[in-house]
Design a protein around this motif. Sequence first.
Motif, mmCIF file in Angstrom:
data_model
loop_
_atom_site.group_PDB
_atom_site.id
_atom_site.type_symbol
_atom_site.label_atom_id
_atom_site.label_comp_id
_atom_site.label_asym_id
_atom_site.label_seq_id
_atom_site.Cartn_x
_atom_site.Cartn_y
_atom_site.Cartn_z
ATOM 1 N N LYS A 55 55.396 34.104 39.607
ATOM 2 C CA LYS A 55 55.574 32.867 39.409
ATOM 3 C C LYS A 55 56.297 31.948 40.384
ATOM 4 C CE LYS A 55 55.505 31.171 35.326
ATOM 5 N NZ LYS A 55 54.600 30.277 34.665
ATOM 6 N N PHE A 56 57.221 32.619 41.139
ATOM 7 C CA PHE A 56 57.991 31.969 42.181
ATOM 8 C C PHE A 56 56.798 31.822 43.504
ATOM 9 C CE2 PHE A 56 59.736 32.806 46.469
ATOM 10 C CZ PHE A 56 60.695 31.749 46.449
ATOM 11 N N LEU A 57 56.177 32.867 43.690
ATOM 12 C CA LEU A 57 55.027 32.862 44.754
ATOM 13 C C LEU A 57 53.869 31.960 44.399
ATOM 14 C CD1 LEU A 57 54.825 36.640 45.496
ATOM 15 C CD2 LEU A 57 55.591 35.026 46.896
ATOM 16 N N PHE A 58 53.591 31.589 43.295
ATOM 17 C CA PHE A 58 52.553 30.850 42.659
ATOM 18 C C PHE A 58 53.016 29.293 43.076
ATOM 19 C CE2 PHE A 58 50.725 27.763 39.919
ATOM 20 C CZ PHE A 58 49.468 27.718 39.969
ATOM 21 N N TYR A 59 54.218 28.999 42.592
ATOM 22 C CA TYR A 59 54.923 27.529 42.814
ATOM 23 C C TYR A 59 55.192 27.171 44.136
ATOM 24 C CZ TYR A 59 54.820 26.995 37.679
ATOM 25 O OH TYR A 59 54.512 27.053 36.400
ATOM 26 N N LYS A 60 55.188 28.246 45.067
ATOM 27 C CA LYS A 60 55.534 28.051 46.372
ATOM 28 C C LYS A 60 54.113 27.885 47.061
ATOM 29 C CE LYS A 60 59.984 27.724 46.452
ATOM 30 N NZ LYS A 60 60.680 26.682 46.881
ATOM 31 N N GLY A 61 53.086 27.860 46.448
ATOM 32 C CA GLY A 61 51.964 27.931 47.159
ATOM 33 C C GLY A 61 51.280 29.287 47.798
ATOM 34 N N LEU A 63 49.419 31.670 47.078
ATOM 35 C CA LEU A 63 48.475 32.329 45.997
ATOM 36 C C LEU A 63 47.799 33.596 46.232
ATOM 37 C CD1 LEU A 63 46.450 28.888 45.399
ATOM 38 C CD2 LEU A 63 48.379 29.522 44.143
ATOM 39 N N ALA A 64 47.498 33.846 47.493
ATOM 40 C CA ALA A 64 47.060 35.208 47.719
ATOM 41 C C ALA A 64 48.076 36.399 47.342
ATOM 42 C CB ALA A 64 46.924 35.241 49.351
ATOM 43 N N GLU A 65 49.396 36.060 47.554
ATOM 44 C CA GLU A 65 50.406 37.123 47.550
ATOM 45 C C GLU A 65 50.784 36.999 45.970
ATOM 46 O OE1 GLU A 65 54.707 38.124 49.364
ATOM 47 O OE2 GLU A 65 53.721 36.710 50.037
ATOM 48 N N ALA A 66 50.698 35.741 45.330
ATOM 49 C CA ALA A 66 51.088 35.863 43.898
ATOM 50 C C ALA A 66 49.907 36.718 43.153
ATOM 51 C CB ALA A 66 50.912 34.416 43.498
ATOM 52 N N ALA A 113 47.652 34.137 33.974
ATOM 53 C CA ALA A 113 48.092 33.832 35.641
ATOM 54 C C ALA A 113 46.914 34.207 36.374
ATOM 55 C CB ALA A 113 49.444 34.417 35.755
ATOM 56 N N LEU A 114 46.337 35.192 36.296
ATOM 57 C CA LEU A 114 45.247 35.725 37.272
ATOM 58 C C LEU A 114 44.258 34.631 37.116
ATOM 59 C CD1 LEU A 114 44.031 37.609 39.307
ATOM 60 C CD2 LEU A 114 43.141 38.823 37.662
ATOM 61 N N ALA A 115 43.737 34.221 35.944
ATOM 62 C CA ALA A 115 42.810 33.236 35.694
ATOM 63 C C ALA A 115 43.083 32.057 36.527
ATOM 64 C CB ALA A 115 42.586 32.994 34.404
ATOM 65 N N PHE A 116 44.414 31.586 36.186
ATOM 66 C CA PHE A 116 44.738 30.167 37.159
ATOM 67 C C PHE A 116 44.900 30.330 38.307
ATOM 68 C CE2 PHE A 116 48.388 26.874 37.198
ATOM 69 C CZ PHE A 116 47.339 25.857 37.272
ATOM 70 N N LEU A 121 42.071 29.187 43.575
ATOM 71 C CA LEU A 121 41.729 29.312 44.687
ATOM 72 C C LEU A 121 40.126 29.075 44.892
ATOM 73 C CD1 LEU A 121 43.070 32.951 45.335
ATOM 74 C CD2 LEU A 121 43.425 31.129 46.889
ATOM 75 N N GLY A 122 39.627 28.504 43.760
ATOM 76 C CA GLY A 122 38.293 27.771 43.638
ATOM 77 C C GLY A 122 37.277 29.161 43.273
ATOM 78 N N ASP A 123 37.661 30.004 42.666
ATOM 79 C CA ASP A 123 37.022 31.078 42.107
ATOM 80 C C ASP A 123 36.422 30.574 40.657
ATOM 81 O OD1 ASP A 123 35.138 33.193 41.419
ATOM 82 O OD2 ASP A 123 36.563 34.829 42.196
ATOM 83 N N ARG A 124 35.765 29.683 40.376
ATOM 84 C CA ARG A 124 35.422 29.349 38.934
ATOM 85 C C ARG A 124 34.706 30.530 38.274
ATOM 86 N NH1 ARG A 124 34.712 24.603 35.877
ATOM 87 N NH2 ARG A 124 34.322 25.396 33.770
ATOM 88 N N GLU A 125 34.066 31.180 38.938
ATOM 89 C CA GLU A 125 33.173 32.452 38.268
ATOM 90 C C GLU A 125 34.085 33.463 37.495
ATOM 91 O OE1 GLU A 125 29.921 35.460 39.132
ATOM 92 O OE2 GLU A 125 29.968 33.954 40.524
ATOM 93 N N GLU A 126 35.117 33.810 38.600
ATOM 94 C CA GLU A 126 36.024 34.987 38.151
ATOM 95 C C GLU A 126 36.964 34.294 37.046
ATOM 96 O OE1 GLU A 126 38.689 38.640 39.301
ATOM 97 O OE2 GLU A 126 38.488 37.135 40.759
ATOM 98 N N CYS A 127 37.323 33.126 36.837
ATOM 99 C CA CYS A 127 38.348 32.509 36.331
ATOM 100 C C CYS A 127 37.587 32.528 34.962
ATOM 101 C CB CYS A 127 38.510 31.175 36.808
ATOM 102 S SG CYS A 127 39.557 29.950 35.271
ATOM 103 N N ASP A 128 36.433 31.975 34.788
ATOM 104 C CA ASP A 128 35.739 31.936 33.468
ATOM 105 C C ASP A 128 35.583 33.325 32.907
ATOM 106 O OD1 ASP A 128 35.412 29.209 33.828
ATOM 107 O OD2 ASP A 128 33.303 29.316 34.398
ATOM 108 N N LYS A 129 35.212 34.319 33.774
ATOM 109 C CA LYS A 129 35.086 35.594 33.077
ATOM 110 C C LYS A 129 36.381 36.123 32.559
ATOM 111 C CE LYS A 129 31.360 37.244 36.097
ATOM 112 N NZ LYS A 129 30.871 38.014 37.371
ATOM 113 N N ILE A 130 37.499 36.147 33.221
ATOM 114 C CA ILE A 130 38.787 36.250 32.749
ATOM 115 C C ILE A 130 39.171 35.638 31.375
ATOM 116 C CG2 ILE A 130 41.173 36.297 33.220
ATOM 117 C CD1 ILE A 130 40.503 36.754 36.213
ATOM 118 N N LEU A 131 38.978 34.290 31.344
ATOM 119 C CA LEU A 131 39.071 33.423 30.307
ATOM 120 C C LEU A 131 38.385 33.884 28.959
ATOM 121 C CD1 LEU A 131 39.440 29.921 31.908
ATOM 122 C CD2 LEU A 131 41.356 31.194 30.799
ATOM 123 N N GLU A 132 37.131 34.346 29.207
ATOM 124 C CA GLU A 132 36.176 34.535 28.178
ATOM 125 C C GLU A 132 36.931 36.049 27.592
ATOM 126 O OE1 GLU A 132 31.699 36.627 27.821
ATOM 127 O OE2 GLU A 132 32.379 35.072 29.152
#
Length: 156
Positions: A55-61, A63-66, A113-116, A121-132
């Motif tokens: 959460k900390f890494l995400f909010y600090k921007g 994203l790759a490390e988060a 969190a991974l979906a978000f 990061l602009g990977d809508r395809e993997e985001c959608d698969k995770i959400l599914e």
Amino acid sequence: MEMRSLYAGTVLPEISQLLEEAMQAYHDGDHAEKLLKKAHQLAPSALPVYFSLYKFLFYKGKLAEAERVVRSALEESARQGGFSASWEQLTPESSDWLAHDSPQHFYLFSLKALAFIRLRLGDREECDKILEKLRFLDRTDTVGASVIGALASGIL
């Protein structure tokens, strides 16, 4: 030694203290990050530490490390829960996904969190698969993945 209950489990008092200090030092990102990484080093299997760190890494921007920490959190929670770490292989029968104070629930929350992160990061395809997959595993949306789905759809 007394354990302290936090989101996603319990930790020893010294780990809880490090997490508290990191929260208080949030404005000093480098110091807070060092405290969180020290907590992780001292308690590498503590799910609350993974949660705080990603959460900390995400909010600090950072994203790759988060994302790296989230993926490690998925592996650790799967190990603790006794099911596959590969979200693609999971089914509703793989585990008791409704057990709220469990590694399973933490896994679902971390998968959200991974979906978000993938969305950011602009990977809508993997985001959608995770959400599914989350809709399939968490049919009552206990971790709130529908919010990420709404963001991905541009509703929010």
